[in-house]
Design a protein around this motif. Sequence first.
Motif, PDB file in Angstrom:
ATOM      1  N   GLY A 118      74.942 -82.783  -1.348  1.00  0.00           N
ATOM      2  CA  GLY A 118      73.747 -81.977  -1.583  1.00  0.00           C
ATOM      3  C   GLY A 118      73.419 -81.691  -3.033  1.00  0.00           C
ATOM      4  O   GLY A 118      72.684 -80.760  -3.319  1.00  0.00           O
ATOM      5  N   ILE A 119      73.982 -82.498  -3.943  1.00  0.00           N
ATOM      6  CA  ILE A 119      73.650 -82.293  -5.354  1.00  0.00           C
ATOM      7  C   ILE A 119      72.719 -83.406  -5.818  1.00  0.00           C
ATOM      8  O   ILE A 119      72.626 -84.459  -5.186  1.00  0.00           O
ATOM      9  CB  ILE A 119      74.895 -82.237  -6.259  1.00  0.00           C
ATOM     10  N   THR A 120      72.048 -83.162  -6.923  1.00  0.00           N
ATOM     11  CA  THR A 120      71.124 -84.153  -7.469  1.00  0.00           C
ATOM     12  C   THR A 120      71.584 -84.546  -8.864  1.00  0.00           C
ATOM     13  O   THR A 120      70.963 -84.172  -9.857  1.00  0.00           O
ATOM     14  CB  THR A 120      69.691 -83.594  -7.514  1.00  0.00           C
ATOM     15  N   ALA A 121      72.687 -85.268  -8.933  1.00  0.00           N
ATOM     16  CA  ALA A 121      73.200 -85.709 -10.229  1.00  0.00           C
ATOM     17  C   ALA A 121      74.018 -86.978 -10.049  1.00  0.00           C
ATOM     18  O   ALA A 121      74.668 -87.167  -9.021  1.00  0.00           O
ATOM     19  CB  ALA A 121      74.075 -84.632 -10.861  1.00  0.00           C
ATOM     20  N   ALA A 122      73.991 -87.825 -11.055  1.00  0.00           N
ATOM     21  CA  ALA A 122      74.845 -89.006 -11.092  1.00  0.00           C
ATOM     22  C   ALA A 122      76.124 -88.642 -11.843  1.00  0.00           C
ATOM     23  O   ALA A 122      76.192 -87.613 -12.518  1.00  0.00           O
ATOM     24  CB  ALA A 122      74.118 -90.147 -11.796  1.00  0.00           C
ATOM     25  N   ASP A 123      77.133 -89.476 -11.738  1.00  0.00           N
ATOM     26  CA  ASP A 123      78.406 -89.238 -12.402  1.00  0.00           C
ATOM     27  C   ASP A 123      78.190 -88.990 -13.895  1.00  0.00           C
ATOM     28  O   ASP A 123      77.525 -89.759 -14.575  1.00  0.00           O
ATOM     29  CB  ASP A 123      79.319 -90.439 -12.197  1.00  0.00           C
ATOM     30  N   GLY A 124      78.707 -87.883 -14.383  1.00  0.00           N
ATOM     31  CA  GLY A 124      78.613 -87.522 -15.789  1.00  0.00           C
ATOM     32  C   GLY A 124      77.353 -86.769 -16.172  1.00  0.00           C
ATOM     33  O   GLY A 124      77.209 -86.354 -17.316  1.00  0.00           O
ATOM     34  N   ASP A 125      76.438 -86.585 -15.225  1.00  0.00           N
ATOM     35  CA  ASP A 125      75.189 -85.871 -15.494  1.00  0.00           C
ATOM     36  C   ASP A 125      75.305 -84.389 -15.128  1.00  0.00           C
ATOM     37  O   ASP A 125      76.107 -84.022 -14.274  1.00  0.00           O
ATOM     38  CB  ASP A 125      74.033 -86.463 -14.684  1.00  0.00           C
ATOM     39  N   PRO A 126      74.474 -83.542 -15.736  1.00  0.00           N
ATOM     40  CA  PRO A 126      74.475 -82.123 -15.363  1.00  0.00           C
ATOM     41  C   PRO A 126      73.917 -81.931 -13.960  1.00  0.00           C
ATOM     42  O   PRO A 126      73.059 -82.690 -13.505  1.00  0.00           O
ATOM     43  CB  PRO A 126      73.563 -81.469 -16.400  1.00  0.00           C
ATOM     44  N   VAL A 127      74.427 -80.914 -13.280  1.00  0.00           N
ATOM     45  CA  VAL A 127      73.959 -80.571 -11.932  1.00  0.00           C
ATOM     46  C   VAL A 127      73.015 -79.381 -12.058  1.00  0.00           C
ATOM     47  O   VAL A 127      73.385 -78.337 -12.580  1.00  0.00           O
ATOM     48  CB  VAL A 127      75.139 -80.211 -11.004  1.00  0.00           C
ATOM     49  N   PHE A 128      71.773 -79.563 -11.593  1.00  0.00           N
ATOM     50  CA  PHE A 128      70.778 -78.506 -11.679  1.00  0.00           C
ATOM     51  C   PHE A 128      70.399 -77.929 -10.321  1.00  0.00           C
ATOM     52  O   PHE A 128      69.752 -76.893 -10.255  1.00  0.00           O
ATOM     53  CB  PHE A 128      69.512 -79.007 -12.386  1.00  0.00           C
ATOM     54  N   SER A 129      70.790 -78.601  -9.225  1.00  0.00           N
ATOM     55  CA  SER A 129      70.456 -78.053  -7.901  1.00  0.00           C
ATOM     56  C   SER A 129      71.502 -78.446  -6.873  1.00  0.00           C
ATOM     57  O   SER A 129      72.153 -79.487  -6.981  1.00  0.00           O
ATOM     58  CB  SER A 129      69.070 -78.529  -7.455  1.00  0.00           C
ATOM     59  N   TRP A 130      71.674 -77.557  -5.898  1.00  0.00           N
ATOM     60  CA  TRP A 130      72.604 -77.746  -4.797  1.00  0.00           C
ATOM     61  C   TRP A 130      71.873 -77.437  -3.503  1.00  0.00           C
ATOM     62  O   TRP A 130      71.252 -76.385  -3.368  1.00  0.00           O
ATOM     63  CB  TRP A 130      73.786 -76.779  -4.895  1.00  0.00           C
TER      64      TRP A 130
ATOM     65  N   ASN B 163      69.041 -71.951   1.853  1.00  0.00           N
ATOM     66  CA  ASN B 163      69.221 -71.161   0.631  1.00  0.00           C
ATOM     67  C   ASN B 163      69.755 -72.042  -0.499  1.00  0.00           C
ATOM     68  O   ASN B 163      70.860 -71.857  -0.990  1.00  0.00           O
ATOM     69  CB  ASN B 163      70.177 -69.988   0.893  1.00  0.00           C
ATOM     70  N   ASP B 164      68.946 -73.014  -0.905  1.00  0.00           N
ATOM     71  CA  ASP B 164      69.361 -73.910  -1.975  1.00  0.00           C
ATOM     72  C   ASP B 164      69.548 -73.123  -3.276  1.00  0.00           C
ATOM     73  O   ASP B 164      68.949 -72.075  -3.468  1.00  0.00           O
ATOM     74  CB  ASP B 164      68.319 -75.002  -2.183  1.00  0.00           C
ATOM     75  N   ALA B 165      70.395 -73.662  -4.160  1.00  0.00           N
ATOM     76  CA  ALA B 165      70.673 -73.001  -5.439  1.00  0.00           C
ATOM     77  C   ALA B 165      70.210 -73.892  -6.584  1.00  0.00           C
ATOM     78  O   ALA B 165      70.272 -75.123  -6.495  1.00  0.00           O
ATOM     79  CB  ALA B 165      72.173 -72.724  -5.570  1.00  0.00           C
ATOM     80  N   TYR B 166      69.755 -73.255  -7.667  1.00  0.00           N
ATOM     81  CA  TYR B 166      69.248 -73.972  -8.830  1.00  0.00           C
ATOM     82  C   TYR B 166      69.822 -73.367 -10.096  1.00  0.00           C
ATOM     83  O   TYR B 166      69.929 -72.153 -10.210  1.00  0.00           O
ATOM     84  CB  TYR B 166      67.717 -73.883  -8.877  1.00  0.00           C
ATOM     85  N   PHE B 167      70.173 -74.228 -11.045  1.00  0.00           N
ATOM     86  CA  PHE B 167      70.654 -73.776 -12.343  1.00  0.00           C
ATOM     87  C   PHE B 167      69.451 -73.662 -13.264  1.00  0.00           C
ATOM     88  O   PHE B 167      68.693 -74.617 -13.432  1.00  0.00           O
ATOM     89  CB  PHE B 167      71.665 -74.764 -12.925  1.00  0.00           C
ATOM     90  N   GLN B 168      69.278 -72.505 -13.855  1.00  0.00           N
ATOM     91  CA  GLN B 168      68.161 -72.271 -14.763  1.00  0.00           C
ATOM     92  C   GLN B 168      68.575 -72.646 -16.181  1.00  0.00           C
ATOM     93  O   GLN B 168      69.535 -72.102 -16.722  1.00  0.00           O
ATOM     94  CB  GLN B 168      67.743 -70.811 -14.713  1.00  0.00           C
ATOM     95  N   SER B 169      67.853 -73.582 -16.780  1.00  0.00           N
ATOM     96  CA  SER B 169      68.170 -74.002 -18.135  1.00  0.00           C
ATOM     97  C   SER B 169      66.875 -74.110 -18.927  1.00  0.00           C
ATOM     98  O   SER B 169      65.935 -74.748 -18.470  1.00  0.00           O
ATOM     99  CB  SER B 169      68.865 -75.352 -18.108  1.00  0.00           C
ATOM    100  N   PRO B 170      66.768 -73.519 -20.101  1.00  0.00           N
ATOM    101  CA  PRO B 170      67.778 -72.631 -20.690  1.00  0.00           C
ATOM    102  C   PRO B 170      67.832 -71.302 -19.948  1.00  0.00           C
ATOM    103  O   PRO B 170      66.917 -70.965 -19.214  1.00  0.00           O
ATOM    104  CB  PRO B 170      67.274 -72.436 -22.114  1.00  0.00           C
ATOM    105  N   ASN B 171      68.910 -70.590 -20.155  1.00  0.00           N
ATOM    106  CA  ASN B 171      69.058 -69.289 -19.520  1.00  0.00           C
ATOM    107  C   ASN B 171      69.443 -68.245 -20.557  1.00  0.00           C
ATOM    108  O   ASN B 171      69.851 -68.578 -21.662  1.00  0.00           O
ATOM    109  CB  ASN B 171      70.078 -69.354 -18.374  1.00  0.00           C
ATOM    110  N   PRO B 172      69.299 -66.961 -20.213  1.00  0.00           N
ATOM    111  CA  PRO B 172      69.538 -65.897 -21.197  1.00  0.00           C
ATOM    112  C   PRO B 172      70.979 -65.799 -21.694  1.00  0.00           C
ATOM    113  O   PRO B 172      71.227 -65.169 -22.708  1.00  0.00           O
ATOM    114  CB  PRO B 172      69.155 -64.616 -20.457  1.00  0.00           C
ATOM    115  N   TRP B 173      71.917 -66.436 -21.004  1.00  0.00           N
ATOM    116  CA  TRP B 173      73.327 -66.324 -21.401  1.00  0.00           C
ATOM    117  C   TRP B 173      73.790 -67.510 -22.219  1.00  0.00           C
ATOM    118  O   TRP B 173      74.925 -67.555 -22.675  1.00  0.00           O
ATOM    119  CB  TRP B 173      74.205 -66.169 -20.162  1.00  0.00           C
ATOM    120  N   GLY B 174      72.930 -68.511 -22.402  1.00  0.00           N
ATOM    121  CA  GLY B 174      73.293 -69.687 -23.185  1.00  0.00           C
ATOM    122  C   GLY B 174      74.261 -70.613 -22.485  1.00  0.00           C
ATOM    123  O   GLY B 174      74.911 -71.439 -23.131  1.00  0.00           O
ATOM    124  N   GLU B 175      74.387 -70.491 -21.171  1.00  0.00           N
ATOM    125  CA  GLU B 175      75.319 -71.327 -20.414  1.00  0.00           C
ATOM    126  C   GLU B 175      74.737 -72.714 -20.183  1.00  0.00           C
ATOM    127  O   GLU B 175      73.531 -72.886 -20.053  1.00  0.00           O
ATOM    128  CB  GLU B 175      75.640 -70.684 -19.069  1.00  0.00           C
TER     129      GLU B 175
END
Length: 65
Positions: A22-34, A42-54
């Motif tokens: 259920g991820i959208t990334a190739a090997d070595g790429d960042p994962v932005f959604s699950w 209840n899918d999850a998304y990584f917010q980039s950029p984000n206020p914490w600099g992660e």
Amino acid sequence: MAQSGPAGVSDGLQIWLRADRGITAADGDPVFSWKDQSGQGNDAYFQSPNPWGESPPIYDRVNSQ
């Protein structure tokens, strides 16, 4: 019908995120959604950029992480 959750848990399960499905990334790429594996949508998304600099996690195909 939704699949059984981790360790067979399914009652009341609202979200189940997996590193190997259920991820959208190739090997070595960042994962932005699950995709939620619980069947609740209840899918999850990584917010980039984000206020914490992660940075997003990087997918490691060999270890499914």
